[in-house]
Design an enzyme around this catalytic site. Structure first.
Site, PDB file in Angstrom:
ATOM      1  N   GLU A  65       0.803  -1.208   0.000  1.00 45.61           N
ATOM      2  CA  GLU A  65       0.000   0.000   0.000  1.00 45.61           C
ATOM      3  C   GLU A  65       0.844   1.269   0.000  1.00 45.61           C
ATOM      4  O   GLU A  65       0.509   2.239  -0.653  1.00 45.61           O
ATOM      5  CB  GLU A  65      -0.915  -0.015   1.225  1.00 45.61           C
ATOM      6  CG  GLU A  65      -2.090   0.917   1.094  1.00 45.61           C
ATOM      7  CD  GLU A  65      -3.099   0.692   2.212  1.00 45.61           C
ATOM      8  OE1 GLU A  65      -3.124  -0.422   2.775  1.00 45.61           O
ATOM      9  OE2 GLU A  65      -3.834   1.634   2.508  1.00 45.61           O
ATOM     10  N   ASP A  66       1.930   1.243   0.723  1.00 46.87           N
ATOM     11  CA  ASP A  66       2.639   2.495   0.972  1.00 46.87           C
ATOM     12  C   ASP A  66       4.019   2.612   0.343  1.00 46.87           C
ATOM     13  O   ASP A  66       4.696   3.619   0.544  1.00 46.87           O
ATOM     14  CB  ASP A  66       2.792   2.722   2.489  1.00 46.87           C
ATOM     15  CG  ASP A  66       1.443   2.897   3.171  1.00 46.87           C
ATOM     16  OD1 ASP A  66       0.509   3.310   2.469  1.00 46.87           O
ATOM     17  OD2 ASP A  66       1.335   2.612   4.364  1.00 46.87           O
TER      18      ASP A  66
END
Ligand code: MN
Length: 680
Positions: free
Chosen positions: A77-78
């Site tokens: 996600e990051d």
């Protein structure tokens, strides 16, 4: 950083070999590089969050693979790490876990108009279903939330409140469902702290003030009881039960007690070596003090759904104060604290025996067994209802899929819930194997099989049979398409229409012209039911163009593949009904929009709003009106229309009503509501 990693390794070394820890080392290195340069709002390097999550998992006794996935849980996600890279470096198992955690973050939990309890049950169920294949996904998510809520003070107030609320609504109940009481309590107490800081502080202060006297009294009871148990030859130890601040608060609110009444009840726990010892201890307790009638509960004979086992009793203690006693064996105690995770622990000496975790645990099997078993769902449903105070019923498809409906719903409502076309073509239904009329009221746990025919079309009286707004608007829309009801845009030409049978004759729906458009236009025109926020791709096999009836399918790789509804290769490949979504072209089909109207307070304003809406002949699915602290009225309602143009027209109509301050359309969440990027 290094020291935190060493701490993690130390935790794991107790049960695992160095070779088994290799995956954790690699994960630490990869996550460290991926998050390099990122910091949390606390100022800490991001990897500290990943490490804390892995430590939480290790503390629960989970295996190195799960801990490695915990270290990597935010990389998809990051960071720039891709799924393919994870796959090649760590293999299938870890990739699936990390991907699962990422997916939970992207759930949106819409439908703000249902009650709190239903929302909670819905969300928990969604999460359960989505992670059915491997419950460790939820465990990682919970470990993530645990660290996030411990460090919540660094966030802005509105975010703190949202995350704390969500923790109480979804994550703490989930921890409870999985039987992990130590996480449940911690999640609740932190959330409580942020949501009601004043109450939290007041209770914390009072607890602290009374601690010494309380502990002294407890020690007395404990010593007395331990002596008596020894005399009765029961091997057990007795401990005082800590009261959690949120638990105290809940009792005060729910049972209307004041702080002292709650605190006056002493609570102790007897932990015996064996199950038989539990019953002996119970006998000893009841011979010492008078049991309060109706308070004896035997969860050993009848374990709770989350595997919890113990005997509970309340007795009238010395100086006439009630004494709550829980009796359980050491094994039961472990299960009570660690829940589902307790069953993953490697027992001593078995560390090398079984490397692969059994991810399909008895508990989950039991749960899904219940969902599939036509005869026993009542038990599960009753328990869910008790837990969440639900007012909805759950019914099953013949394949065991669960569908939620309001009480009084009929097989037609069920059919429309599955898919509009299933509804339109509904000929009849079998419930629990027997034919029933379409007006039949579905009961909790019914297994519903819809019988369809391609020649069937909706009847006018169906509008009165169904109870869900969704089914009603779809039936109306179809009737309009068939010319059996006046169209939305043209109500004035049908003054005879007020819910009565219209005088127009049925005719078949005109075929829609097919238009060839370029890709950008095509993307702009397609609409996915419930807007899943996923990327949309048009299937190459049937190359749908505006005018073709559509069907969407959630693919394994993130995204929705849109086919023509009559696509043959789709019919062959798409087997998983849960992944089918409705897709429509703009101007066709129906979609939901929620509008927020802010109104200055004045008499009859609601009546004026409804009157203004009437000529639009729009179907309102849900509506809610509240007066804010600022004295303004807030009217939120959800409509179903077939085009964005119609929504804009309705907004302009409402803006023209005297007293209306603002009309806004609910923002489509580009950022999923559970996205915790800001919290890590
Ligand atoms: Mn995280």
């Amino acid at each position: 950083m290094r020291s935190q990693f060493l701490k993690l390794k130390k935790q794991l070394r107790r049960s695992f070999t160095d070779a088994e820890l290799e995956v954790v080392r690699t994960a630490y290195r990869v996550a460290g590089e991926a998050h390099h340069g990122q910091t949390r709002l606390s100022g800490e390097p991001y990897i500290m969050h990943s490490l804390s999550v892995a430590q939480n998992l290790a503390a629960l006794g989970l295996d190195p693979v799960t801990c490695a996935a915990g270290l990597l849980h935010d990389v998809l996600e990051d960071t720039s790490v891709t799924q393919a890279e994870l796959q090649s470096q760590f293999g299938e198992e870890i990739t699936l876990l990390v991907d699962g955690v990422t997916k939970i973050s992207s759930f949106s939990f819409p439908d703000p108009n249902v009650t709190h309890e239903i929302k909670q049950a819905q969300n928990i169920r969604k999460m359960l279903v989505a992670t059915a294949k491997d419950v460790r996904v939820i465990l990682i998510k919970l470990a993530d939330r645990l660290h996030n809520i411990r460090t919540l003070e660094y966030l802005r107030k509105d975010k703190r409140i949202r995350i704390a609320r969500e923790t109480l609504d979804i994550y703490a109940p989930m921890a409870h469902r999985l039987g992990i009481s130590q996480w449940k309590w911690e999640l609740e107490d932190h959330a409580f702290h942020h949501l009601r800081p004043d109450d939290y502080r007041a209770i914390a202060r009072q607890v602290a003030m009374r601690r010494r006297t309380r502990e002294a009294q407890l020690v007395e009871v404990i010593q007395f009881l331990e002596k008596r148990l020894a005399e009765a030859e029961v091997t057990a130890h007795v401990i005082g039960r800590p009261k959690h601040l949120y638990g105290i608060y809940q009792k005060m609110v729910q049972q209307g007690k004041d702080f002292h009444e709650v605190m006056d009840i002493q609570a102790i726990r007897i932990i015996s070596q064996t199950e038989a010892g539990c019953y002996n201890a119970l006998g000893a307790v009841h011979s010492l003090w008078t049991p309060i009638p109706g308070r004896l509960k035997d969860y050993i004979a009848m374990p709770k759904l989350n595997m919890y086992q113990a005997i509970h009793t309340t007795v009238m203690g010395d100086n006439a104060r009630p004494l709550e006693i829980q009796i359980r064996s050491e094994e039961m105690d472990k299960t009570a604290r660690e829940g589902i995770a307790a069953h993953w622990h490697y027992k001593e000496g078995e560390a090398n025996k079984d490397k692969k975790l059994d991810t399909h645990l008895d508990w989950l099997r039991q749960m899904y067994g219940w969902l599939k078993d036509a005869h026993a769902p009542e038990e599960l449903m009753d328990s869910m209802r008790r837990d969440f105070g639900m007012s909805h019923i759950y019914v099953f498809s013949p394949k065991g899929e669960v569908k939620e409906l309001p009480p009084g719903a009929t097989p037609l409502d069920f059919a429309y819930l599955i898919h509009s076309d299933v509804g339109h073509q509904c000929m009849g239904a079998r419930v629990n194997g027997r034919m029933v009329p379409l007006r039949y009221h579905l009961q909790m746990g019914d297994v519903v099989e819809v019988l369809t025919s391609r020649n069937q079309t909706p009847h006018l009286d169906w509008v009165d049979i169904v109870v869900t707004g969704r089914a009603r608007t779809r039936i109306r829309q179809r009737l309009r398409d068939l010319g059996m009801l006046p169209t939305v845009d043209d109500p004035v030409h049908h003054p005879d229409y007020e819910g009565d049978v219209p005088k127009t004759r049925p005719r078949s729906a005109p075929p829609r012209p097919i238009r060839e458009v370029d890709e950008a236009t095509r993307q702009n025109l397609v609409r996915i039911e419930g807007d899943k926020g996923l990327e949309v791709q048009f299937a190459k096999c049937c190359n749908p163009m505006p005018g073709h009836p559509l069907i969407g399918y959630i693919t394994k790789k993130t995204g929705i593949s849109v086919h023509r509804a009559d696509c043959k290769s789709f019919a062959k490949s798409a087997r998983d009904g849960d992944r089918i979504v409705e897709a429509n072209w703009e101007g066709e089909g129906l979609f939901e929009t929620t509008l927020h109207v802010e109104i200055g307070q004045r008499p009859n304003v609601l009546a004026d709003l409804t009157n203004a809406l009437r000529p639009t002949n729009i179907d309102i699915l849900r509506a809610e009106y509240q007066v804010g602290e600022d004295g303004f009225g807030y009217f939120d309602f959800t409509i179903e229309t077939s085009s964005h143009g119609a929504v804009n027209r309705i907004m302009r109509t409402l803006e023209a009503v005297t007293g209306v301050v603002a009309v806004a359309r609910e923002k489509k969440k580009t950022e999923p509501s559970l996205n915790l990027a800001e919290a890590g």
